[in-house]
Design a protein around this motif. Structure first.
Motif, mmCIF file in Angstrom:
data_model
loop_
_atom_site.group_PDB
_atom_site.id
_atom_site.type_symbol
_atom_site.label_atom_id
_atom_site.label_comp_id
_atom_site.label_asym_id
_atom_site.label_seq_id
_atom_site.Cartn_x
_atom_site.Cartn_y
_atom_site.Cartn_z
ATOM 1 N N GLN A 1 -12.804 -1.466 12.177
ATOM 2 C CA GLN A 1 -12.265 -1.789 13.489
ATOM 3 C C GLN A 1 -13.355 -2.320 14.413
ATOM 4 O OE1 GLN A 1 -9.369 -1.963 14.766
ATOM 5 N NE2 GLN A 1 -9.713 -1.854 16.974
ATOM 6 N N ARG A 2 -13.038 -3.412 15.093
ATOM 7 C CA ARG A 2 -13.984 -4.007 16.043
ATOM 8 C C ARG A 2 -14.257 -3.043 17.196
ATOM 9 N NH1 ARG A 2 -14.653 -9.341 16.306
ATOM 10 N NH2 ARG A 2 -12.606 -9.662 15.400
ATOM 11 N N GLY A 3 -15.505 -3.012 17.636
ATOM 12 C CA GLY A 3 -15.848 -2.221 18.804
ATOM 13 C C GLY A 3 -15.850 -0.728 18.583
ATOM 14 N N SER A 4 -15.840 -0.311 17.314
ATOM 15 C CA SER A 4 -15.845 1.128 17.062
ATOM 16 C C SER A 4 -17.116 1.524 16.324
ATOM 17 C CB SER A 4 -14.645 1.499 16.192
ATOM 18 O OG SER A 4 -14.852 0.980 14.897
ATOM 19 N N ILE A 5 -17.326 2.800 16.232
ATOM 20 C CA ILE A 5 -18.421 3.308 15.427
ATOM 21 C C ILE A 5 -17.796 3.958 14.199
ATOM 22 C CG2 ILE A 5 -20.356 4.890 15.304
ATOM 23 C CD1 ILE A 5 -20.680 4.615 18.289
ATOM 24 N N THR A 6 -18.040 3.369 13.043
ATOM 25 C CA THR A 6 -17.446 3.880 11.821
ATOM 26 C C THR A 6 -18.538 4.470 10.953
ATOM 27 O OG1 THR A 6 -15.867 2.072 11.951
ATOM 28 C CG2 THR A 6 -15.992 3.271 9.859
ATOM 29 N N ALA A 7 -18.285 5.650 10.439
ATOM 30 C CA ALA A 7 -19.264 6.267 9.546
ATOM 31 C C ALA A 7 -18.793 6.087 8.112
ATOM 32 C CB ALA A 7 -19.405 7.740 9.861
ATOM 33 N N LEU A 8 -19.748 5.837 7.241
ATOM 34 C CA LEU A 8 -19.444 5.755 5.822
ATOM 35 C C LEU A 8 -20.183 6.909 5.174
ATOM 36 C CD1 LEU A 8 -18.257 4.135 3.433
ATOM 37 C CD2 LEU A 8 -20.341 2.797 3.413
ATOM 38 N N ILE A 9 -19.452 7.849 4.633
ATOM 39 C CA ILE A 9 -20.134 8.984 4.011
ATOM 40 C C ILE A 9 -19.716 9.085 2.558
ATOM 41 C CG2 ILE A 9 -20.327 10.258 6.170
ATOM 42 C CD1 ILE A 9 -17.992 12.009 5.206
ATOM 43 N N GLY A 10 -20.426 9.891 1.847
ATOM 44 C CA GLY A 10 -20.111 10.055 0.436
ATOM 45 C C GLY A 10 -21.307 10.634 -0.280
#
Ligand SMILES: Nc1ncnc2c1ncn2[C@@H]1O[C@H](COP(=O)(O)OP(=O)(O)OP(=O)(O)O)[C@@H](O)[C@H]1O
Ligand SMILES: Nc1ncnc2c1ncn2[C@@H]1O[C@H](COP(=O)(O)OP(=O)(O)OP(=O)(O)O)[C@@H](O)[C@H]1O
Ligand SMILES: [Mg+2]
Ligand SMILES: [Mg+2]
Lengths: 406, 332, 261, 387, 312
Positions: E57-66
């Motif tokens: 999503q534009r303008g968001s802070i996305t975390a990628l974990i794993g």
């Protein structure tokens, strides 16, 4: 070596600005040598230096030139991979050399000839064979006693044909010496009706020569002409390995690779029957003994006679010109080399000169008669044959003398 | 011992033709290796194609001198592109071997019998310098001065070459100085450190490497011209790998990635070479050294040069101008 | 480089700190060390660790924590000061001879041999005790099962966390008596971070002296007996783990309040 | 050939003399003036079943003053009509014989390069030093063996063994007294590389002084005649040498992969500090590698000397090929050096089927470039992970 | 907490957007900046990445974990052109990006950092920073020769760099070589340099591993500021406190594929995520009782071990 090199440098006052090349001379004949102490032709250095040293020894024993001992400075020509020859020439010029003997390699000579002749100094090579020097712009200052490949090539080619080799392979070192000689041999051989079935120019620095020999083997020539320097030893080894010994094929060699003592270490009979051509009328034996007196470690004698003759000729020309200036020497070099009473050593010649006789210096390397280009015009080629012990006898099978140009 | 000659030849070597031509070509290497980290071991080939470009244009095609210069420059640029397109994507060590190989190929082709009619075989070409010396403003004669008892003179031809050469060096150094202070130079230095990082910051690494290769190659080609013009001839074996090695030595001696490093390195190298030889050969000639004969002086010189190099770098691994801090950073 | 935080309360006085150092296994006195000539990174730090203790070192980035470990381990030249291991002066001793004296070390960066396989990496860990390789390999393989599956993979192609596992496992191969860990949990998943801390404790319980540098400071202080806060090459605070974790100054300057939020 | 008639004319066609060959088939004409002459063989005077090779019965010669000039009419049996001319047939089989021979030579040279490359690769691998003096280490081995062989008078085999041992010891000494000290001072790999150029110059010219500039050969196995094995002809020494080379390469290669010290060497190559932290005595490992590298280089030199004689520049002359072999195979792997060098050796030799021998290195180097373009990591190298 | 106080529309907007989204892998977002389809990367037999569909999503802070080795870094490599995917396609701002070389990806506004840092060792920290700036006039060969052309831009860049350096606590190291930085400082430089690019989408690979917690906290504030300025952030992180604090949305990868998506609060209680990734002690910082329990566990295990030893 290196006896009698003490130059009197006290006379070297500061050179005047913008002075033209010295024409008067300073009274002492100063020779410079520009010969390979290092580099790929380093093996040619010892015999060449020894030749010059021997001549100088004899000259100075005979009273020197113009009443003074001849001075000499030795420098390294290296090879073309480094530009040290140019620096060496700078040094010699700074030390007021009147004539420079060198270089061994045609390429090196080419790179310094402008500098040397530009300074009005005689450039005298004992070993350059490239035909470029015949037409090069040299202000009349370039000379050479180098083995004339035209004549030698012709004699050799003729010999090959006369021996009945209808198929011939030529293995030549890829430089001006090798290819020049090979071209002449090829021409003569073809004219004579034999066929050159394989001509191989090899890179002398190559890691090995097996491919070159394999190629030769595929052509299976009757006669094999080996043109090169001491790396010929490797080729002979390779020929034996690939089943083309001298007993099956007739080998021919040239001055560049004949006088190498290393062949003696080969198994007996390896070179039995091999023929070769070598410039010079005299038997080399006595001369070699004299050279060994200068440098007892000599194993190869290539170009020693030419160097010796070069030094003698310069000295005689200086005597004739009554000047040690390069330009004056150059003017007299042709004169002392031909047309007059024949003489063989400096002492003999200079005595004749003092008596007012016109002389014709006959060198160890041949009669040496210069044409206008400063190239030798006449030469004598001896034909030698190796025996079972891999050496060739003192006496040549025959000598052929001829005009080089034809 | 003829000290005057020794000092005079040494001092002249410090500014002489060899110093100039190696120095210029080494500036090119410095751009490649010092700033960009490109291990170009084929600098001699750039000199070679330039020298031969000039020589062949003038002697074989009979065209004027300045056209020869243009041909030489174009040849250098083309060589850079030809070398660069396939190799600049590769790791540094592969570039090294490919450039060595390319340089050897160029040299072997120049000296081959096959192309003798064009390149002149192992003796090379000569007779292409008239156009250059026709421009010589110095009338015939020797130029220079006496430093005390030491004469320092060059003849008019050498003078002309030296003036042109040192002007070129000054120009090249100035250009390098400007470039390496600029953001352009910063990108090069960054590429030397880590290409991927530079890529991640949006710089076209390939393009910059190519620019660097061309620039250094063109500067190297100037060295080739100076060689051809001052010696009046070009020979294939001059443009061998050895030459490139010596130029690397000069760059490191002077200090890699320093504007004046290669020039000072070149001076140092030739001074070392000439001084050692002068002293050794004079000492042997005058009988001060008796354990060597004439035949060994040349070898002894190189032994001493080898030792000299070793000692210089042992005691100053960063070179004359180099930054000790930079060396201390572990490049691994 | 000189502005030391004024409130060195807990260690205001060296002698007070070193009182406990009498029977230390490993102690450093007034270490001064650095990389570049003329620039000191450690400005006289002291540290001691007693038999069976677990020590935590925390501090801001660039404080010199890694340098301190490297200095003790002979990888950075000590300019002055001494390091003593079990009564023996080991100042500037070579790393490999410390290994034979029972010291193990996990570096922070570049802590695997990229061109060696995982198995070979571990074999190098057991270089001085090749006989124990099999047994220890089983042990670490159990800790990090991912490694066992991949034993033939070259470490250079491992993910960041996998490398960290290899690094930790490599140090565990020798069964050292003193273990120096430089951020062993960095880059590991939460599950494995737990494992590392638990393992550190377990190893420590088994009698191994552990010195641990961590940025996961809260966790580190929770498990360690004593902690040091290093700042600008000097000890800024020392105390028990609990003391430090509750010290408001320490919290503000070094721990942050994020995890508490 | 007896009784064949030959007419000699000047170039313009004026007859000079006509002669008939004597019992040996030779003939002789004296001419007055130098110049160009034509010799024509009267084909009808030849025996029925013979013809002139090449077909032409005219030879145009230049005769120079005071010299003689030879002309040759080579004869061959006349081919029966309808049968192909001899010389055309068999072209195919010569090609394959030559190809076989060249392939053999390729292995021969390739193995020597591989041996030298292995030494270089080992030292580069463990210390990161691009050793430009490696060619001189090769020469050193050859010259040491020469000294024991010709100087001392030992048979070549014990001399070679001694030389390899001595070179190993010198390799050890070099690291102990020189390179190791430099490392301790923290000299960078670039500076070391240039230092190695200095060392190369130093050694090369020390050899020139003591060994001289000319080519020499060992006292034994010199000029050994070849034996035919199928299409290949080679000296027995070649086979034995190749066997030894291959054995050494494989043993060292396996040792590097399998033994503890071998693995330690690779570990040191990757990361010396970490190796030390693992308890590896880095200096010791490097010293072992130097010893081994020196000894292997010396062996390569001896083998090169055995097959190609000795010269003070012999190592320098193959240095480029060594580098090519190492890079081609992928840096730092023993088997890479082997494969890469074999490829280089093979291409140098086999390419002469198509290119003139003077350009044989060109062929090999072009192949090198092409291989690197297709497989930038070298033949056996592996890609690294990014990020 | 920093961002919460200054909390503005962006945060609110992001929260609003994500509130009603389904919590399933590959869920479509209203305004995606990056859309990824079927990206596969295999190493020999190992499938490192196999992502069906993901939108950022534009303008968001996305975390990628794993978990470690899940393929997060490899996934980044594919997206940013540092490695070639075996198959797959993705669009950035609706432009297809597969096969685009790394530097072009960065120029289009998608910049990544490296997990194993890539400091430009023999450049100073400041030069490292300056290099990050885009569209520099002086990076053209000819213009570089005339300092006047680029001087003023250089000054601007320097000012911006110094500001960032101060924020990242690297200002004292400004003129030191980047090669002499400590591990944590390298991480900081890596991130600061990427921010110099002023990208639309910044992809941070474990930016805070090894960074001091106090500093991490202040930097998180900065990242939130970036979101306020309209930047999209995608980051990989193992520090759950941080993920919880700043991320609007979390994507979970395991064994190469996306196994779950959702807002941080719910994702942390997802069983699959706990199993695959978080482990038992994920949810809160360990309390003292936990610690005790853990210790006991460990002790028991140890005793058992010792017993075993002695019995042998
Ligand atoms: N070049 C390669 N060759 C072989 N395997 C590789 C390569 N690169 C990565 N891998 C493998 O792919 C998997 C994914 O690696 P990746 O680096 O993407 O993991 P990650 O999710 O970033 O893990 P971490 O959190 O530990 O950094 C790992 O198991 C790794 O070993
Ligand atoms: N190889 C090096 N050369 C020069 N200086 C260095 C080197 N390594 C570290 N430094 C400097 O030493 C100081 C301390 O570094 P060190 O690695 O010990 O920090 P640290 O406390 O471990 O930090 P972090 O938590 O970031 O790992 C830093 O200022 C750094 O810049
Ligand atoms: Mg650290
Ligand atoms: Mg990762």
């Amino acid at each position: 070596g290196g006896g009698g090199d003490t130059a009197t440098q006290t006379s070297q006052s500061a050179a005047p600005a913008s002075s033209a090349p010295a024409t008067k001379g300073d009274g002492t004949l100063t020779l410079g040598t520009l010969l390979p102490q290092t580099g790929s032709l380093a093996f040619l250095g010892p015999p060449e230096f020894a030749g010059v040293d021997l001549a100088l020894k004899e000259i100075n024993e005979a009273g020197g030139v113009l009443g003074k001992p001849v001075a000499k400075f030795d420098t390294d020509s290296g090879d073309t991979t480094t530009n040290i020859a140019s620096q060496s020439v700078d040094k010699l010029l700074a030390q007021k050399a009147d004539a420079i003997i060198g270089a061994a390699s045609s390429s090196v000579s080419e790179s310094v000839i402008d500098k040397i002749t530009g300074a009005g100094v005689v450039h005298f090579s004992p070993a350059n064979t490239s035909d470029k020097f015949t037409t090069i712009e040299d202000k009349g200052l370039y000379f050479r006693t180098a083995p004339p490949d035209k004549l030698q090539g012709r004699v050799l080619g003729d010999l090959v044909v006369a021996d009945g080799n209808d198929t011939v392979g030529i293995v030549a070192m890829q430089d001006s010496y090798g290819t020049g000689l090979a071209d002449q041999v090829q021409k003569t051989v073809t004219e004579g009706g034999a066929e050159v079935v394989e001509r191989i120019d090899y890179d002398p620095k190559a890691a090995d020569f097996s491919a070159d020999v394999a190629k030769l083997k595929a052509a299976n020539p009757k006669g094999i002409v080996l043109i090169g320097f001491e790396e010929t030893l490797k080729i002979v080894n390779e020929l034996a390995k690939q089943g083309m010994p001298a007993s099956k094929h007739q080998y021919y060699m040239v001055d560049g690779n004949m006088s190498n003592t290393n062949y003696e270490d080969l198994p007996k009979g390896t070179l039995d029957g091999v023929k070769g051509t070598y410039p010079g009328a005299a038997s080399p034996e006595e001369f070699r003994d004299n050279l060994m007196g200068i440098n007892k470690d000599l194993a190869d004698f290539t170009y020693a006679p030419e160097s010796y003759d070069a030094a003698n000729l310069i000295a005689l020309a200086a005597e004739a010109a009554k000047s040690d200036a390069g330009v004056d020497i150059a003017a007299k070099l042709a004169e002392v080399s031909k047309g007059g009473e024949k003489c063989k050593s400096f002492k003999e010649c200079v005595d004749l000169q003092k008596a007012g006789t016109d002389i014709d210096y006959e060198g160890v390397s041949g009669p040496v008669e210069f044409n206008e280009a400063g190239d030798p015009a006449v030469a004598t080629i001896g034909i030698y044959q190796y025996g079972d012990d891999n050496t060739y006898p003192v006496k040549a099978l025959e000598y052929r003398t001829g005009n080089i140009a034809g | 011992m003829d000290w005057i000659t020794i000092i005079s030849t040494t001092l002249k070597a410090a500014v002489g033709v060899e110093t100039v031509l190696y120095g210029i070509a080494a500036i090119g290497i410095n751009i490649h290796f010092g700033y960009t980290g490109l291990l170009n071991f084929g600098q001699a080939a750039f000199m070679g194609v330039a020298g031969y470009g000039l020589a062949v244009t003038v002697t074989v095609l009979g065209l004027p001198f300045w056209l020869g210069i243009i041909v030489g420059l174009v040849a250098a640029v083309l060589l850079a592109i030809l070398l660069g397109i396939p190799t600049l994507h590769l790791r540094a060590d592969y570039l090294a071997i490919v450039t060595i190989a390319a340089a050897e190929i160029v040299r072997l082709v120049f000296r081959s019998v096959q192309f003798k009619s064009v390149f002149g075989g192992s003796d090379g070409q000569r007779g292409f310098t008239d156009g250059f010396y026709a421009l010589n403003p110095f009338p015939e004669g020797d130029y220079g001065f006496n430093l005390g008892p030491v004469p320092l003179f060059f003849n008019h031809r050498t003078m002309w070459v030296l003036v042109v050469g040192w002007l070129l060096i000054a120009l090249c150094c100035f250009v390098v100085y400007l470039l390496m202070k600029s953001p352009w130079g910063r990108v090069l230095k960054a590429i030397r450190e880590d290409e991927d990082a530079v890529r991640s910051l949006g710089k076209n690494v390939f393009s910059y490497k190519m620019q660097s290769l061309i620039l250094g190659g063109v500067i190297g080609s100037l060295g080739g011209f100076i060689y051809g013009l001052s010696y009046g001839s070009v020979q294939p074996d001059v443009f061998g790998t050895e030459t490139t090695f010596y130029m690397y030595t000069m760059v490191i001696l002077g200090g890699a990635a320093r504007v004046l490093g290669p020039v000072i390195g070149s001076m140092l190298f030739w001074v070392l070479l000439v001084l050692l030889y002068g002293v050794l050969s004079e000492a042997v000639g005058a009988g001060y050294i008796t354990f060597m004969d004439t035949n060994q002086v040349g070898a002894m010189r190189w032994i001493m040069v080898g030792l000299g190099l070793i000692l210089l770098l042992v005691y100053r691994p960063q070179g004359i101008f180099g930054d000790k801090r930079e060396i201390a950073i572990d490049a691994r | 480089m000189n502005a030391v935080p004024e409130s060195r309360q807990a260690v205001s006085d060296r002698s007070a700190h070193l009182e406990g150092a009498a029977d230390a296994v490993l102690r450093c006195d007034e270490l001064i060390a650095g990389y570049l000539p003329g620039v000191n990174i450690l400005n006289g730090s002291d540290l001691y660790v007693k038999e069976g203790e677990l020590i935590g070192i925390i501090g801001p980035n660039g404080a010199g924590k890694s340098t301190l470990l490297k200095a003790m381990f002979g990888l950075v030249t000590i300019r002055s000061g001494t390091v003593v291991l079990k009564g023996e002066d080991i100042t500037n001793m070579k790393a490999h001879s410390l290994v034979s004296r029972g010291v193990g070390y996990v570096p922070q960066n570049n802590n695997v041999f990229p061109s060696l396989t995982i198995e070979e990496n571990l074999e190098m860990g057991a270089f001085q005790v090749p006989g124990k390789f099999k047994e220890r390999f089983e042990f670490v393989a159990e800790l990090f099962p991912a490694l066992k599956e991949r034993r033939k993979q070259r470490a250079g192609s491992l993910s960041g966390g996998e490398r960290q596992m290899v690094a930790m496992a490599r140090a565990l191969m020798t069964e050292p008596s003193v273990l120096l860990l430089d951020e062993p949990s960095a880059g590991l998943s939460p599950m494995l971070q737990d494992l590392v801390f638990i393992q550190a404790q377990q190893i420590n319980k088994a009698g191994v002296t552990v010195i641990m540098v961590e940025q996961n400071a809260r966790r580190c202080l929770q498990i360690c007996h004593r902690g040091y806060v290093l700042d600008q090459g000097r000890n800024a605070y020392t105390g028990t783990g609990r003391q430090l974790a509750d010290d408001p100054k320490v919290i503000e300057l070094y721990l942050g309040t994020l995890a508490r939020a | 050939m007896n009784g064949a008639k030959i007419a000699v004319t000047t170039e313009s066609g004026q007859p000079v003399e006509e002669v008939t060959t004597n019992a040996q088939g030779t003939w002789d004409v004296q001419v007055e003036e130098p110049g160009r002459y034509k010799a024509t063989l009267d084909v009808s005077t030849l025996p029925q079943d013979a013809q002139i090779r090449g077909g032409s019965n005219v030879r145009t010669l230049s005769v120079y003053e005071g010299n003689c000039s030879a002309a040759l009419f080579a004869l061959q049996p006349k081919a029966a009509p309808g049968q192909p001319q001899e010389g055309d047939s068999g072209g195919q089989s010569t090609f394959w014989t030559q190809a076989a021979q060249l392939t053999f030579e390729g292995f021969n040279l390739g193995l020597i390069i591989a041996l030298a490359a292995l030494g270089l690769s080992l030292i580069y691998g463990t210390t990161g030093l691009t050793n430009f003096a490696h060619g001189e280490l090769v020469t050193l081995g050859a010259i040491l063996a020469y000294a024991f062989n010709v100087g001392v008078g030992l048979h070549l085999i014990p001399a070679a063994v001694l030389a390899v041992l001595a070179a190993g010891a010198l390799g050890y000494g070099q690291d102990r007294l020189f390179w190791g000290q430099l490392r301790r001072r923290g000299t960078g790999t670039i500076a070391m590389m240039i230092i190695s150029i200095g060392v190369a110059l130093f050694l090369r010219y020390v050899f020139l002084i003591f060994f001289g500039g000319q080519t020499e050969s060992y006292a034994q196995y010199n000029g050994q005649p070849g034996v035919e094995v199928g299409p290949i002809s080679a000296a027995p020494k070649n086979f034995i040498a190749m066997g030894i080379e291959l054995a050494v390469l494989i043993i060292v290669g396996i040792a590097l992969l399998r033994t503890r010290t071998g693995k330690a060497a690779r570990a040191v190559a990757d990361n010396p500090a970490l190796a030390a932290s693992s308890g590896i005595n880095v200096d010791r490992v490097i010293r072992i590698i130097w010893t081994l590298g020196g000894a292997i280089a010396a062996l390569a030199g001896i083998m090169l000397g055995l097959s190609q004689n000795l010269k003070f520049t012999m190592g320098q002359d193959i240095l480029l090929l060594i580098f090519a072999g190492v890079t081609l195979g992928g840096l730092g792997t023993a088997f890479g050096a082997l494969v890469g060098s074999l490829v280089v050796g093979l291409f140098i030799q086999v390419s002469t089927l198509w290119v003139p021998p003077e350009l044989k290195s060109v062929g090999a180097l072009v192949v090198l470039i092409i291989v690197l373009l297709v497989r930038p990591q070298g033949i056996l190298g592996r890609r690294e992970r990014i990020g | 907490m920093h961002a919460e106080t200054t909390g503005t529309d962006r945060k609110a907007a992001a929260v609003a957007v994500f509130k009603d989204l389904a919590r399933e892998p590959g869920v479509p977002k209203p305004d995606p900046i990056l859309v990824i389809d079927d990206v596969v990367r295999r190493f020999g037999g190992l499938t490192a990445v196999d992502v069906r569909h993901v939108e950022i999503q534009r303008g968001s802070i996305t975390a990628l974990i794993g978990p470690n080795g899940a393929g997060k870094t490899t996934f980044f490599n594919q997206l940013t052109g540092f490695d070639t995917a075996d198959s797959g396609s993705w669009t950035f701002n609706d432009r297809a990006m597969n096969g685009v070389p790394a530097h072009k990806v960065a120029r289009k506004g998608m910049v990544r950092t490296f997990q194993l840092t890539k400091a430009l060792s023999r450049l100073t920290v400041l030069e490292n920073m300056r290099l990050g700036a885009q569209r520099q006039k002086g990076e053209n060969f000819w213009r570089a020769l005339i300092p006047g052309v680029w001087r003023s831009q250089e000054d601007e860049i320097t000012a911006r760099a110094e500001e960032l350096l101060a924020r990242f606590k690297l200002d004292t190291k400004r003129d030191d070589f980047a090669g002499s930085l400590s591990g944590g400082q390298r991480k900081l430089l890596e991130m600061a340099r990427a921010l110099m690019v002023q990208p639309e989408l910044v992809m941070l690979d474990e930016p805070m591993a090894g960074v001091n917690p106090a500093l991490t906290q202040s930097l998180l504030g900065h990242v939130k500021d970036l979101r306020e300025q309209g930047m999209t952030v995608l980051f990989v992180e193992h520090d759950m406190d941080m993920v919880r604090d700043i991320s609007d949305w979390v994507i979970v990868m395991a064994q190469g594929s996306v196994i779950a998506e959702g807002p941080p609060s719910t994702i942390m209680s997802d069983d699959r995520v706990i199993d695959a990734y978080l482990g038992a002690h994920h949810d809160a910082p360990l309390s003292d009782s936990d610690l005790e329990a853990q210790l006991h566990e460990a002790e028991a295990a140890l005793e058992a071990e010792i017993e075993e030893e002695t019995q042998k």
